[in-house]
Design a protein around this motif. Structure first.
Motif, PDB file in Angstrom:
ATOM      1  N   ARG A  49       0.836  -1.201   0.000  1.00 46.64           N
ATOM      2  CA  ARG A  49       0.000   0.000   0.000  1.00 46.64           C
ATOM      3  C   ARG A  49       0.875   1.257   0.000  1.00 46.64           C
ATOM      4  O   ARG A  49       0.616   2.206  -0.731  1.00 46.64           O
ATOM      5  CB  ARG A  49      -0.917  -0.012   1.221  1.00 46.64           C
ATOM      6  CG  ARG A  49      -1.892   1.158   1.279  1.00 46.64           C
ATOM      7  CD  ARG A  49      -2.812   1.036   2.491  1.00 46.64           C
ATOM      8  NE  ARG A  49      -2.048   1.044   3.721  1.00 46.64           N
ATOM      9  CZ  ARG A  49      -1.644   2.156   4.340  1.00 46.64           C
ATOM     10  NH1 ARG A  49      -1.926   3.341   3.824  1.00 46.64           N
ATOM     11  NH2 ARG A  49      -0.960   2.084   5.474  1.00 46.64           N
ATOM     12  N   LYS A  50       1.939   1.237   0.838  1.00 41.50           N
ATOM     13  CA  LYS A  50       2.856   2.379   0.875  1.00 41.50           C
ATOM     14  C   LYS A  50       3.546   2.564  -0.474  1.00 41.50           C
ATOM     15  O   LYS A  50       3.696   3.694  -0.955  1.00 41.50           O
ATOM     16  CB  LYS A  50       3.910   2.161   1.968  1.00 41.50           C
ATOM     17  CG  LYS A  50       3.362   2.251   3.384  1.00 41.50           C
ATOM     18  CD  LYS A  50       4.459   1.970   4.398  1.00 41.50           C
ATOM     19  CE  LYS A  50       3.918   1.974   5.817  1.00 41.50           C
ATOM     20  NZ  LYS A  50       4.992   1.631   6.800  1.00 41.50           N
ATOM     21  N   ILE A  53       1.243   4.155  -2.945  1.00 38.85           N
ATOM     22  CA  ILE A  53       1.082   5.586  -2.694  1.00 38.85           C
ATOM     23  C   ILE A  53       2.287   6.353  -3.250  1.00 38.85           C
ATOM     24  O   ILE A  53       2.133   7.370  -3.936  1.00 38.85           O
ATOM     25  CB  ILE A  53       0.917   5.858  -1.186  1.00 38.85           C
ATOM     26  CG1 ILE A  53      -0.421   5.290  -0.691  1.00 38.85           C
ATOM     27  CG2 ILE A  53       0.989   7.352  -0.897  1.00 38.85           C
ATOM     28  CD1 ILE A  53      -0.588   5.349   0.819  1.00 38.85           C
ATOM     29  N   GLN A  57       2.541   9.003  -6.440  1.00 35.80           N
ATOM     30  CA  GLN A  57       3.128  10.335  -6.307  1.00 35.80           C
ATOM     31  C   GLN A  57       4.201  10.565  -7.370  1.00 35.80           C
ATOM     32  O   GLN A  57       4.243  11.628  -8.005  1.00 35.80           O
ATOM     33  CB  GLN A  57       3.723  10.511  -4.909  1.00 35.80           C
ATOM     34  CG  GLN A  57       2.685  10.578  -3.797  1.00 35.80           C
ATOM     35  CD  GLN A  57       3.318  10.600  -2.413  1.00 35.80           C
ATOM     36  OE1 GLN A  57       4.495  10.267  -2.246  1.00 35.80           O
ATOM     37  NE2 GLN A  57       2.546  10.960  -1.409  1.00 35.80           N
TER      38      GLN A  57
END
Length: 251
Positions: A49-50, A53, A57
């Motif tokens: 999940r990180k 993200i 970005q």
């Protein structure tokens, strides 16, 4: 005899207790293992999940960077097209035997002699590599990004740099010779509204159009423009395709 059967019964009871303890211990171990596996899976999900993200970005930054680069590339394309137009006007005047006068002709020469400085932003791609580029889920998009930043951009940069190395010494030499012969005068003047300096040219039209070396310098300028413009236009197409792919594959 009674003692013998009591001993057997006691032994069976002990065996049953040992079996129960063993099964209980096995169960506890299985529960611990399952707990560890669940914790590892949750940790993996959190890491994924990180990464998602961060990937989003970086790709968002890459999209902005590509659009900014496109504006720069199109500005350079415009400058080369202006250079082409100025060269054609100068050559047409020479072919028609018309003597140019005034500052406008000096402006034509300045435009015909302008060069470009090719530059682009590679930082979003480097950030993606630092993240671990192979973690990207969309492998087709990853392939397109790798090709653009590892092949298209550096090849264009190297190609235009090679053109600069080939033509700039000749163009600089022809300009110096024209100045020595009194055909051109190179002036540095401050632009209106700021403290920056610009190059302006003044010319002696009679000497200029009698000088075949100046005519050849315009041919060299045209070759420099033509080679750079062709490669730059191809890159603008690749850039537009990359923008389209990133917008289509937004996470």
């Amino acid at each position: 005899m009674i003692k013998f059967f009591r001993h057997i019964r006691k032994s069976l009871l002990m065996e049953n207790k040992t079996s129960k303890y063993f099964k209980y211990a096995i169960g506890e171990i299985i529960l611990v293992v399952i707990g560890i596996l669940i914790a590892l899976q949750i940790n993996n999900w959190n890491e994924e999940r990180k990464d998602k993200i961060i990937e989003k970005q970086i790709l968002d930054e890459m999209l902005v960077s590509l659009k900014n680069d496109k504006e720069i590339f199109e500005m350079l394309e415009k400058r080369l097209m202006e250079k082409d137009s100025a060269i054609q006007k100068i050559l047409d005047l020479k072919e028609q035997g018309e003597l140019p006068f005034g500052k406008s002709f000096g402006g034509l020469i300045g435009t015909a002699r302008q060069t470009i400085r090719f530059t682009y932003d590679r930082s979003p791609y480097e950030n993606l590599v630092a993240l671990g580029i192979n973690k990207m889920s969309n492998k087709d998009l990853l392939k397109a990004i790798n090709k653009y930043y590892s092949q298209s951009l550096p090849r264009t940069a190297n190609f235009i740099e090679a053109i600069e190395e080939e033509y700039q010494p000749k163009l600089q030499k022809s300009e110096e010779e024209a100045i020595k012969r009194g055909i051109l005068q190179k002036l540095f003047v401050k632009r209106n509204g700021d403290d920056k300096w610009s190059v302006m040219y003044q010319s002696n039209p009679n000497k200029l159009f009698e000088d075949e070396r100046f005519y050849q310098s315009m041919i060299d300028e045209f070759q420099y423009m033509s080679n750079s413009l062709g490669r730059l236009r191809n890159l603008i197409k690749y850039n537009s395709n990359m923008i389209e792919e990133l917008e289509k594959n937004k996470l």
